[in-house]
Design an enzyme around this catalytic site. Sequence first.
Site, PDB file in Angstrom:
ATOM      1  N   HIS A 152      57.198  69.617 -17.316  1.00 26.16           N
ATOM      2  CA  HIS A 152      57.477  68.508 -16.394  1.00 26.16           C
ATOM      3  C   HIS A 152      56.299  68.313 -15.440  1.00 26.16           C
ATOM      4  O   HIS A 152      55.474  69.210 -15.265  1.00 26.16           O
ATOM      5  CB  HIS A 152      58.734  68.818 -15.542  1.00 26.16           C
ATOM      6  CG  HIS A 152      58.513  69.965 -14.595  1.00 26.16           C
ATOM      7  ND1 HIS A 152      58.460  71.283 -15.011  1.00 26.16           N
ATOM      8  CD2 HIS A 152      58.297  70.001 -13.248  1.00 26.16           C
ATOM      9  CE1 HIS A 152      58.231  72.071 -13.974  1.00 26.16           C
ATOM     10  NE2 HIS A 152      58.122  71.321 -12.881  1.00 26.16           N
ATOM     11  N   ASP A 164      55.873  67.335 -11.290  1.00 24.38           N
ATOM     12  CA  ASP A 164      56.783  67.452 -10.142  1.00 24.38           C
ATOM     13  C   ASP A 164      57.251  66.074  -9.660  1.00 24.38           C
ATOM     14  O   ASP A 164      56.433  65.168  -9.454  1.00 24.38           O
ATOM     15  CB  ASP A 164      56.088  68.180  -8.977  1.00 24.38           C
ATOM     16  CG  ASP A 164      55.867  69.653  -9.304  1.00 24.38           C
ATOM     17  OD1 ASP A 164      56.646  70.218 -10.094  1.00 24.38           O
ATOM     18  OD2 ASP A 164      54.901  70.230  -8.768  1.00 24.38           O
ATOM     19  N   HIS A 169      53.459  70.940 -16.273  1.00 22.63           N
ATOM     20  CA  HIS A 169      53.433  72.403 -16.206  1.00 22.63           C
ATOM     21  C   HIS A 169      54.796  72.972 -16.619  1.00 22.63           C
ATOM     22  O   HIS A 169      55.798  72.250 -16.675  1.00 22.63           O
ATOM     23  CB  HIS A 169      53.004  72.907 -14.824  1.00 22.63           C
ATOM     24  CG  HIS A 169      53.842  72.411 -13.693  1.00 22.63           C
ATOM     25  ND1 HIS A 169      53.712  71.149 -13.159  1.00 22.63           N
ATOM     26  CD2 HIS A 169      54.825  73.006 -12.983  1.00 22.63           C
ATOM     27  CE1 HIS A 169      54.567  70.997 -12.179  1.00 22.63           C
ATOM     28  NE2 HIS A 169      55.277  72.103 -12.047  1.00 22.63           N
ATOM     29  N   ARG A 219      55.389  77.151  -2.643  1.00 22.27           N
ATOM     30  CA  ARG A 219      54.771  75.900  -3.114  1.00 22.27           C
ATOM     31  C   ARG A 219      54.685  74.864  -1.997  1.00 22.27           C
ATOM     32  O   ARG A 219      55.682  74.561  -1.348  1.00 22.27           O
ATOM     33  CB  ARG A 219      55.582  75.321  -4.276  1.00 22.27           C
ATOM     34  CG  ARG A 219      54.841  74.203  -4.987  1.00 22.27           C
ATOM     35  CD  ARG A 219      55.642  73.659  -6.145  1.00 22.27           C
ATOM     36  NE  ARG A 219      56.361  72.451  -5.753  1.00 22.27           N
ATOM     37  CZ  ARG A 219      57.203  71.794  -6.537  1.00 22.27           C
ATOM     38  NH1 ARG A 219      57.451  72.233  -7.759  1.00 22.27           N
ATOM     39  NH2 ARG A 219      57.803  70.702  -6.109  1.00 22.27           N
TER      40      ARG A 219
HETATM   41  C1  SIN Z   1      57.139  74.614 -10.486  1.00 23.69           C
HETATM   42  O1  SIN Z   1      56.602  74.133  -9.500  1.00 23.69           O
HETATM   43  O2  SIN Z   1      57.597  73.928 -11.383  1.00 23.69           O
HETATM   44  C2  SIN Z   1      57.225  76.123 -10.609  1.00 23.69           C
HETATM   45  C3  SIN Z   1      55.998  76.689 -11.216  1.00 23.69           C
HETATM   46  C4  SIN Z   1      56.066  78.188 -11.284  1.00 23.69           C
HETATM   47  O3  SIN Z   1      56.900  78.802 -10.630  1.00 23.69           O
HETATM   48  O4  SIN Z   1      55.246  78.757 -12.003  1.00 23.69           O
END
Ligand code: SIN
Length: 297
Positions: free
Chosen positions: A116, A118, A272, A287
């Site tokens: 996906h 974000d 990602h 994040r």
């Molecule tokens: C995400 O922001 O989708 C999580 C990425 C991760 O935890 O590696």
Amino acid sequence: MAAITGARVRPQQVGEPYRLIEVTPYSASLGAVISGVDLSQELDEEVIAEIRRALVEHLVVFFRGQEMSPEQHLAFGRRFGTLSQHDQVKGMAEYPDIIEVRQEPTDKRNFGGAWHGDVTYLPEPPLGSILYAKEVPPIGGDTLWSNLYVAYESLSDGMRAMLDPLVMMHTPAKIYGLASRDWSKDSSMDSAPSKNAHYETAHPLVRTHPESGRKLVYVSGAFTPRFENMTEEESKPLIDFLMDHVTHEPFTCRWRWEVGDVAFWDNRATLHYALNDYSGHRRIMHRVTINGERPVA
Ligand code: SIN
């Protein structure tokens, strides 16, 4: 306090040599490791401009061995734009602009465990996110990224001509909506199904990156269930093809985390995927997400 740099990269700057940071490509299709930078410090404007250029050139940049307080993490993020709060996931109590991506040893499901981009369903989806590893499992919990430019560029002329005018509908409903999953099997990240997740936003399927000027296929996994003026059933075969195509191994890279690593990805040109293969262990990441602009064709 340092000002937001916000200085956009111009397409002709991509590929210029770096003077202030060391940038080492990480895989053939995307990713680079940046060294010689301490993200806890207030970095010069020129250093920030080079990091931004490396981001636009390599799509995800990694920094190793960083020690940042939440305030320093936020301050680094603010050098690239204003920060965004997730519309469906609560930020940390003291730091609402930081999401704690937390997986406890007993959690079955994880946050980000599918390809996906974000919150692509927002009218102005994020420029990027800066993920900081606080606690990682002894093995597993890697994150993968894919390069949506090479995905577009590797398609045939005929396919690109067909995709170019299409409009994709993005929605949070499949992930955060009332019927999206069995909410009794929550992960540590879940709050509650959201009534506010039932809307759609139209974005061009093929968007032009605002800084590199390159075109890319802007699909986003479960956030993109259909094309404009088409049903989900009608859209599914082409969306399935596109998701398989954009996540084809040669277009990806995979990062094995150590505590103190930071990944900064360009959410406008990558997808990602956070792997959930470390049952019995804890993984905690912080994040920070930077606001972006409305995608254009
Ligand atoms: C995400 O922001 O989708 C999580 C990425 C991760 O935890 O590696």
